[in-house]
Design a protein around this motif. Structure first.
Motif, short mmCIF file in Angstrom:
data_model
loop_
_atom_site.label_atom_id
_atom_site.label_comp_id
_atom_site.label_asym_id
_atom_site.label_seq_id
_atom_site.Cartn_x
_atom_site.Cartn_y
_atom_site.Cartn_z
N VAL A 1 2.32 16.80 -1.84
CA VAL A 1 2.97 17.89 -2.58
C VAL A 1 4.46 17.63 -2.70
O VAL A 1 5.07 17.87 -3.75
CB VAL A 1 2.71 19.24 -1.86
CG1 VAL A 1 3.70 20.29 -2.32
CG2 VAL A 1 1.32 19.70 -2.12
N LEU A 2 5.07 17.13 -1.62
CA LEU A 2 6.52 16.99 -1.63
C LEU A 2 6.99 15.76 -2.38
O LEU A 2 8.15 15.67 -2.73
CB LEU A 2 7.05 16.96 -0.20
CG LEU A 2 6.85 18.25 0.57
CD1 LEU A 2 7.46 18.16 1.94
CD2 LEU A 2 7.45 19.42 -0.17
N THR A 3 6.10 14.79 -2.63
CA THR A 3 6.59 13.56 -3.25
C THR A 3 6.00 13.29 -4.63
O THR A 3 6.65 12.65 -5.44
CB THR A 3 6.29 12.34 -2.37
OG1 THR A 3 4.90 12.36 -2.05
CG2 THR A 3 7.10 12.37 -1.11
N LEU A 4 4.80 13.75 -4.90
CA LEU A 4 4.15 13.41 -6.16
C LEU A 4 4.71 14.26 -7.29
O LEU A 4 4.74 15.49 -7.20
CB LEU A 4 2.65 13.63 -6.05
CG LEU A 4 1.83 13.23 -7.28
CD1 LEU A 4 1.86 11.74 -7.47
CD2 LEU A 4 0.41 13.70 -7.14
N THR A 5 5.18 13.62 -8.34
CA THR A 5 5.66 14.38 -9.49
C THR A 5 4.81 14.05 -10.69
O THR A 5 4.44 12.90 -10.90
CB THR A 5 7.11 14.03 -9.83
OG1 THR A 5 7.27 12.64 -9.63
CG2 THR A 5 8.08 14.80 -9.00
N ARG B 1 0.64 26.30 -7.77
CA ARG B 1 -0.18 25.11 -7.58
C ARG B 1 -1.22 25.45 -6.52
O ARG B 1 -0.98 26.28 -5.64
CB ARG B 1 0.67 23.94 -7.07
CG ARG B 1 1.86 23.66 -7.93
CD ARG B 1 2.89 22.92 -7.14
NE ARG B 1 2.55 21.50 -7.03
CZ ARG B 1 3.38 20.60 -6.54
NH1 ARG B 1 4.57 20.94 -6.14
NH2 ARG B 1 3.03 19.34 -6.46
N GLU C 1 -2.10 23.68 -4.12
CA GLU C 1 -1.65 23.29 -2.78
C GLU C 1 -0.89 24.42 -2.10
O GLU C 1 -0.91 24.56 -0.87
CB GLU C 1 -0.75 22.05 -2.84
CG GLU C 1 -1.48 20.79 -3.24
CD GLU C 1 -1.46 20.59 -4.72
OE1 GLU C 1 -1.09 21.54 -5.44
OE2 GLU C 1 -1.82 19.49 -5.17
N ALA D 1 9.87 23.64 1.38
CA ALA D 1 10.48 22.61 0.52
C ALA D 1 9.70 22.41 -0.77
O ALA D 1 9.98 21.49 -1.53
CB ALA D 1 10.56 21.29 1.28
N ARG E 1 11.02 21.61 -5.59
CA ARG E 1 11.99 20.53 -5.44
C ARG E 1 13.19 20.67 -6.35
O ARG E 1 14.12 19.90 -6.28
CB ARG E 1 11.32 19.18 -5.63
CG ARG E 1 10.73 18.72 -4.32
CD ARG E 1 9.95 17.49 -4.52
NE ARG E 1 9.00 17.70 -5.58
CZ ARG E 1 8.51 16.72 -6.30
NH1 ARG E 1 8.89 15.51 -6.09
NH2 ARG E 1 7.63 16.97 -7.25
#
Lengths: 211, 485
Positions: free
Chosen positions: A167-171, B103, B105, B145, B148
């Motif tokens: 979630v935090l890295t995939l764009t 989302r 997630e 977080a 982004r």
């Protein structure tokens, strides 16, 4: 002392000696690749010692995980980095006294464990004697029967870690041309190749009018 | 034997299965909007709460060799956490949709947060308590977080993550000491070992580390630094979650670990907790006065409320602990209403960051202003509302323990708190609305009726339960009178 006992002692002595020598080799070797190889040798020897103690599962895991995965990764790192040996060895004499103090402290701590009883520690149950229950079976029963609940929670913990990392890295950025495998698979020849008759019937003769 | 143990973990299994389903929807129906993930999450939480309340889940007893303890307290806290999560899901969706953050997630991580809380609520061993806590914390780090585009969120998550990892390490260190003393992870065995070795240096060290780690998790002074930053930096829908559901895990951790496990050393942790509670009351409330950002204000006020909870808890004994549990549950629902109101305001396209953003709200949206008023009056402890009873019960406990000085100090701090809460109300009702033409009033979209109705139930519930406070209080007393370990 029976012959079998003597044999076990002899095997232990042999592998322990090789373990100590290879551990020394890790520290002393000039070439980092050699040091890594010595580390692999010492892992193998430690694994044999564990098997001798009746912890055959841990011995196998040590080889599989450390030698099979961690060390390979480490070797990659060592080979990809451009390590200047002279720079690393610089300052060895200057840091040697500090290192000696740390080593002495560590030795003292390890020794102190033997006198730690007066801290009020309950002496724990002795480990399973070799031979009563195979080590692998004992661990399996513990993990998958007695402690199944915490084990599953730990599994969820790892799942959350994976999802969080993605979630935090995939764009999904707009306007980036990327492959869509399912669209590629679904494609049919008819939509890709169009057969064209260059000379449709009814048109005037070959070469066209202006030919 | 095994099947009996598995059934005992029914509520955890239901929520876990729900979270997996949410992920599956994301994989199988990626092109559809994540509304199915939302519905799945909502249904699994509602079903779990219903079954727990009906008594079909969570049979009482000790299971998994002490790893899972189902008692009335765990059931009460599970239900409270489930209802709070339900409200959080309902309030947060409109805002997530509007800001393009929806989302699957997100819903997955909300459910795993709840799962962590459920595990901690019924944790009977050091191992399960730690794992539940980590599950909860890890989900929260990621959620804070998750947006982004917001550098503040990344900063807050980083701070929370680094400090939280340190607190977890301290907790683990304490657990090694406790394991060394007892030779077992079970809290009952730990309690017996502590009673057998009073005043051992290992006990002291373990107690100190445990108190530090728990104070961090609760956000008590001097370990409160993450609270205002996280409340401000996280997306509003996540602030709503952080300010409500984890508090229940915190009080459960206090009850299980300190009250039941380390009860023999209550003399040691009582002093530490008293210092932390007085500092929290002082620092939290005084710093909240000077905040112009509503979320930072609520963050500091949360620190002040933790001071009240710890004040009751450190008195020791069942009476003080019951008051602490009651206060926590009441606080969670007040906090849910307050942050829920702010979240729904953002879903309308308004800003809800500073006090000025809220000014004149009563003229623009009288119902929303009234709901927020209920929540804020309750947080301040104004009599007909539920928050008044929570404060009253804590103060009565303190006076019964002959600590009149502490009680007077707490009352003074409650008056300070009333000032800044009423200032928000004044801004909503008596200040002129911001000049039109700004981006605030540009596109006021309607908020889904479903979310508004639930906010109304939540806010009016604070009023109704405040007029009829007996039910929740006797439920807490019942829960605390049959503790297992």
């Amino acid at each position: 002392m029976t012959a079998a006992h003597l044999l076990v002692e002899g095997v232990f002595g042999f592998f322990a000696t090789v373990l100590v020598i290879s551990a020394l080799g890790v520290v002393v070797a000039r070439n980092p690749v050699h040091a890594a190889l010595f580390l692999i040798l010492s892992f193998f020897n430690a694994a044999v010692l564990w098997v001798l103690l009746g912890a055959e599962f841990l011995g196998i895991v040590l080889v599989l995980v450390y030698v099979g995965a961690v060390m390979v990764l480490l070797l990659f790192v060592v080979m990809m980095l451009d390590i200047d040996l002279v720079v690393i060895r610089r300052g060895f004499v200057r840091h040697a006294p500090l290192a000696a103090v740390v080593a002495l402290l560590l030795a003292f701590e390890i020794g102190y464990v033997f006198w730690a009883r007066h801290l009020g520690l309950v002496s724990l149950a002795p480990p399973l004697r070799p031979g009563t229950l195979p080590n692998t079976r004992a661990l399996g029963l513990r993990l998958y029967r007695d402690d199944l609940y915490p084990f599953e929670i730990a599994g969820f913990l790892l799942l959350v870690g994976v999802v969080a990392a993605i979630v935090l890295t995939l764009t999904h950025r707009e306007g980036v041309r990327r492959q869509d495998p399912s669209a590629q698979v679904r494609v049919e020849p008819a939509r890709r190749i169009r057969l064209v008759d260059p000379f449709p019937k009814g048109t005037p003769g070959k070469g066209g009018e202006g030919g | 034997m095994l099947s009996r143990d598995i059934w005992a973990a029914g509520s955890e299994i239901l929520i876990g299965a729900g979270s997996i389903l949410v992920l599956l929807f994301e994989v199988l129906a990626r092109r559809a909007r994540p509304v199915w993930a939302y519905r799945t999450a909502l249904v699994s939480v509602a079903v779990t709460v219903f079954l727990l309340a009906a008594g079909s889940l969570g049979r009482s007893g000790v299971f998994w060799h002490g790893g899972l303890v189902n008692d009335p307290l765990s059931r009460l806290l599970d239900i409270a956490a489930g209802v709070a999560t339900f409200l959080v899901l309902v309030y947060s969706r409109p805002q997530l949709v509007r800001h393009g953050l929806e989302r699957a997630e997100h819903y997955f991580l909300v459910l795993t947060t709840l799962l962590g809380v459920l595990v901690v609520d019924s944790g009977g061993s050091l191992l399960t308590l730690y794992l539940g806590l980590e599950l909860l914390a890890l989900s929260l780090y990621a959620l804070i977080a998750i947006d982004r585009r917001r550098p503040l969120g990344a900063e807050a998550a980083m701070k929370y993550f680094v400090l939280g990892a340190m607190a977890s390490a301290l907790l683990l260190y304490a657990f090694t000491f406790l394991y060394g003393l007892a030779g077992s992870f079970r809290l009952s065995v730990v309690a017996r070992a502590l009673a057998a070795h009073p005043g051992s240096p290992l006990t002291l060290a373990a107690v100190a580390f445990v108190v530090v780690a728990l104070a961090f998790k609760f956000g008590a002074v001097p370990l409160h630094f993450w609270v205002p930053d996280v409340y401000e930096g996280a997306p509003t829908a996540v602030t709503l979650l952080v300010g409500t559901v984890p508090e229940i895990a915190s009080i459960a951790l206090f009850m299980r670990l300190l009250g039941l496990g380390l009860g023999a050393a209550s003399g040691d942790w009582g002093v530490l907790l008293m210092v932390a509670s007085l500092l929290s009351l002082l620092v939290g409330n005084l710093l909240a006065v000077v905040q112009l950002n509503v979320r930072r204000l609520l963050g500091y006020s949360a620190v002040g409320h933790v001071g009240f909870i710890l004040l009751a808890f450190q008195l020791g004994g069942r009476g003080g602990e019951t008051a602490a549990v009651y206060y926590t549950i009441v606080y969670v629902f007040m906090s849910a209403a307050a942050f829920g109101g702010l979240t729904l305001l953002e879903a309308r396209g308004e800003k809800s960051t500073t006090l000025e953003d809220l000014s004149g709200l009563a003229r623009r949206d009288p119902w929303m202003a009234f709901f927020l008023l209920c929540a804020l009056f309750s947080l301040a402890g104004v009599p007909p509302f539920l928050g008044f009873w929570a404060k009253l019960i804590v103060l009565r406990r303190v006076i019964m323990a002959h600590e009149t000085g502490l009680a007077i100090f707490a009352v003074v701090m409650a008056v300070v708190a009333a000032y800044y809460y009423l200032r928000v109300v004044k801004s909503m009702y008596f200040d002129p609305p911001p000049a039109p033409g700004g981006d605030g009033a540009a596109a006021a979209a309607p908020v889904p009726v479903f979310s508004r109705v639930w906010l109304g139930i939540n806010a009016l519930g604070l009023l109704v339960l405040g007029i009829l406070p007996e039910g929740l209080w006797s439920a807490c007393r019942m829960a605390m009178s049959h503790l297992l370990r």
